[in-house]
Design an enzyme around this catalytic site. Structure first.
Site, PDB file in Angstrom:
ATOM      1  N   ASP A 118      48.735  35.467  29.136  1.00 44.75           N
ATOM      2  CA  ASP A 118      47.935  35.528  30.371  1.00 44.75           C
ATOM      3  C   ASP A 118      46.906  34.592  30.592  1.00 44.75           C
ATOM      4  O   ASP A 118      46.220  34.205  29.454  1.00 44.75           O
ATOM      5  CB  ASP A 118      47.291  36.907  30.433  1.00 44.75           C
ATOM      6  CG  ASP A 118      46.473  37.116  31.632  1.00 44.75           C
ATOM      7  OD1 ASP A 118      46.268  36.159  32.686  1.00 44.75           O
ATOM      8  OD2 ASP A 118      46.565  38.541  32.160  1.00 44.75           O
TER       9      ASP A 118
ATOM     10  N   GLU B 157      51.980  39.008  36.672  1.00 40.75           N
ATOM     11  CA  GLU B 157      50.748  38.769  37.421  1.00 40.75           C
ATOM     12  C   GLU B 157      50.616  37.440  38.257  1.00 40.75           C
ATOM     13  O   GLU B 157      51.275  36.271  37.767  1.00 40.75           O
ATOM     14  CB  GLU B 157      49.605  38.637  36.580  1.00 40.75           C
ATOM     15  CG  GLU B 157      48.153  38.163  37.343  1.00 40.75           C
ATOM     16  CD  GLU B 157      47.030  38.462  36.357  1.00 40.75           C
ATOM     17  OE1 GLU B 157      47.095  38.075  35.194  1.00 40.75           O
ATOM     18  OE2 GLU B 157      45.882  38.777  36.908  1.00 40.75           O
TER      19      GLU B 157
ATOM     20  N   GLU C 219      48.632  42.669  39.063  1.00 43.43           N
ATOM     21  CA  GLU C 219      49.289  42.604  37.734  1.00 43.43           C
ATOM     22  C   GLU C 219      49.752  44.070  37.238  1.00 43.43           C
ATOM     23  O   GLU C 219      49.043  44.735  36.657  1.00 43.43           O
ATOM     24  CB  GLU C 219      48.335  41.989  36.998  1.00 43.43           C
ATOM     25  CG  GLU C 219      46.677  42.525  36.743  1.00 43.43           C
ATOM     26  CD  GLU C 219      46.025  41.784  35.839  1.00 43.43           C
ATOM     27  OE1 GLU C 219      46.283  41.510  34.525  1.00 43.43           O
ATOM     28  OE2 GLU C 219      44.779  41.472  36.389  1.00 43.43           O
TER      29      GLU C 219
ATOM     30  N   ASP D 196      44.863  33.188  38.430  1.00 46.96           N
ATOM     31  CA  ASP D 196      45.024  34.266  37.354  1.00 46.96           C
ATOM     32  C   ASP D 196      46.492  34.535  37.265  1.00 46.96           C
ATOM     33  O   ASP D 196      47.109  35.182  38.140  1.00 46.96           O
ATOM     34  CB  ASP D 196      44.215  35.358  37.362  1.00 46.96           C
ATOM     35  CG  ASP D 196      44.098  36.233  36.253  1.00 46.96           C
ATOM     36  OD1 ASP D 196      44.839  36.317  35.220  1.00 46.96           O
ATOM     37  OD2 ASP D 196      43.449  37.358  36.437  1.00 46.96           O
TER      38      ASP D 196
ATOM     39  N   HIS E 244      42.643  42.850  40.563  1.00 45.72           N
ATOM     40  CA  HIS E 244      41.375  42.818  40.732  1.00 45.72           C
ATOM     41  C   HIS E 244      41.081  41.690  42.039  1.00 45.72           C
ATOM     42  O   HIS E 244      41.717  40.678  42.044  1.00 45.72           O
ATOM     43  CB  HIS E 244      40.589  42.464  39.777  1.00 45.72           C
ATOM     44  CG  HIS E 244      41.232  41.566  38.866  1.00 45.72           C
ATOM     45  ND1 HIS E 244      40.765  39.893  38.758  1.00 45.72           N
ATOM     46  CD2 HIS E 244      42.273  41.422  37.916  1.00 45.72           C
ATOM     47  CE1 HIS E 244      41.529  39.371  38.069  1.00 45.72           C
ATOM     48  NE2 HIS E 244      42.497  40.147  37.363  1.00 45.72           N
TER      49      HIS E 244
ATOM     50  N   HIS F 265      36.412  39.125  38.254  1.00 48.79           N
ATOM     51  CA  HIS F 265      36.345  40.393  39.013  1.00 48.79           C
ATOM     52  C   HIS F 265      35.236  40.539  39.801  1.00 48.79           C
ATOM     53  O   HIS F 265      34.239  40.355  39.357  1.00 48.79           O
ATOM     54  CB  HIS F 265      36.264  41.552  37.909  1.00 48.79           C
ATOM     55  CG  HIS F 265      37.502  41.591  36.852  1.00 48.79           C
ATOM     56  ND1 HIS F 265      38.621  42.447  37.094  1.00 48.79           N
ATOM     57  CD2 HIS F 265      37.808  40.876  35.760  1.00 48.79           C
ATOM     58  CE1 HIS F 265      39.484  42.271  36.200  1.00 48.79           C
ATOM     59  NE2 HIS F 265      38.976  41.389  35.442  1.00 48.79           N
TER      60      HIS F 265
END
Ligand code: MN
Ligand code: MN
Length: 295
Positions: A86, A280, A190, A97, A157, A165
């Site tokens: 990740d 993700e 994700e 992300d 998020h 976040h």
């Protein structure tokens, strides 16, 4: 809302994140040192003109999230494991992300496949005005269609500038949440998948070597103060790892942790010890759908 110039920076971060994710997936093999892989990932991000938005996470088997190797780590990727990589990239604070699961045993393929398909279903459901619970339901339905279970207490998020976040969540299960996605917002979606026999939730484990500033103050002692100034200057609101600091400051760093100037994210581990897969992407919300930045 991001203006056109900002969206271009997001697109660049997304492109770098996508390239490095693909590159990293090809480097995951049994016996590969975790530290080497993480340092390579972070190096590839920088080489392409980005900065890591957080330390490269490598989460193996039942570990769902939040582990990065510390300096001196000797551990290697185990045989027959499922490995989540990740990674986050930022360009002037504009963040992408993304994550991928690599299966080193065929038995995990279905978990990986379910996570990828659930991510597609979540992306399909995303548009301005949709309830976040509808997106969660699409993800849940897809995972259950494989005879598997989502991790219900891990979520996607909303993302802001220099902020991973910003307080809105994309759940991986349906529910009563009436909160709606808005045009112009940036989200990571994700899905996390585990076996049907698992609890389907993660619990906090030991510190995974990923930290954040928890008190924007300076300690009195000289070495600690200098280190805290460096941390605030270099990372501010973004997560970081002790591995990114000079070896010489390790005692001062321990003091900062003890004084709660910085705090560690606990590793998030599937409660019943069952394997976890993750997929993700980061998406920008448009009127009728999304732009996937990390495709
Ligand atoms: Mn991520
Ligand atoms: Mn994320």
């Amino acid at each position: 809302m991001f203006d056109e110039e900002e969206v271009e920076k997001l697109r660049l971060a997304g492109r770098i994140a996508s390239e490095v994710r693909r590159w990293a997936a090809g480097r995951v093999r049994p016996g590969k040192p975790l530290l080497e892989l993480c340092e390579e990932v972070e190096g590839e991000i920088r080489r392409r003109g980005g900065e890591p938005a957080f330390p490269c996470n490598i989460d193996i088997n039942e570990v769902g999230a939040h582990y990065t190797p510390p300096s001196g780590e000797q551990a290697t990727i185990p045989e027959n494991s499922i490995v989540k990589v990740d990674l986050g990239v930022h360009v002037e604070g504009y963040i992408a992300d993304t994550a991928v699961s690599v299966c080193l045993s065929p038995e995990y393929e279905i978990l990986r496949k379910a996570a990828e398909e659930a991510l597609k279903a979540g992306i399909q459901a995303m548009r301005a005005g949709v309830r976040v619970s509808e997106v969660g339901f699409a993800i849940q339905k897809t995972i259950e269609g494989f005879g598997l279970k989502p991790i219900r207490n891990l979520t996607g998020h909303s993302i802001g500038r220099y902020l991973i976040h910003t307080g809105k969540h994309i759940p991986n299960v349906g529910g009563m949440d009436g909160l709606r996605v808005e045009e112009g917002e940036l989200y990571a979606i994700e899905p996390f998948v585990t076996l049907r026999s698992a609890a389907g939730e993660v619990v906090g484990g030991p510190c995974g070597n990923i930290y954040r500033v928890s008190k924007r103050k300076l300690p009195k002692e000289r070495e600690e103060r200098r280190l805290m100034e460096e941390i605030l200057e270099r990372f501010s609101t973004l997560p970081f790892t002790s591995r990114w600091l000079k070896e010489a400051s390790s005692q001062a760093f321990k003091e900062l942790v003890r004084g709660k100037y910085v705090s560690c994210y606990p590793m998030l581990v599937e409660r019943t010890g069952k394997p976890v897969a993750q997929a993700e992407h980061t998406v920008l919300v448009l009127k009728d759908g999304v732009e996937v930045l990390t495709e």
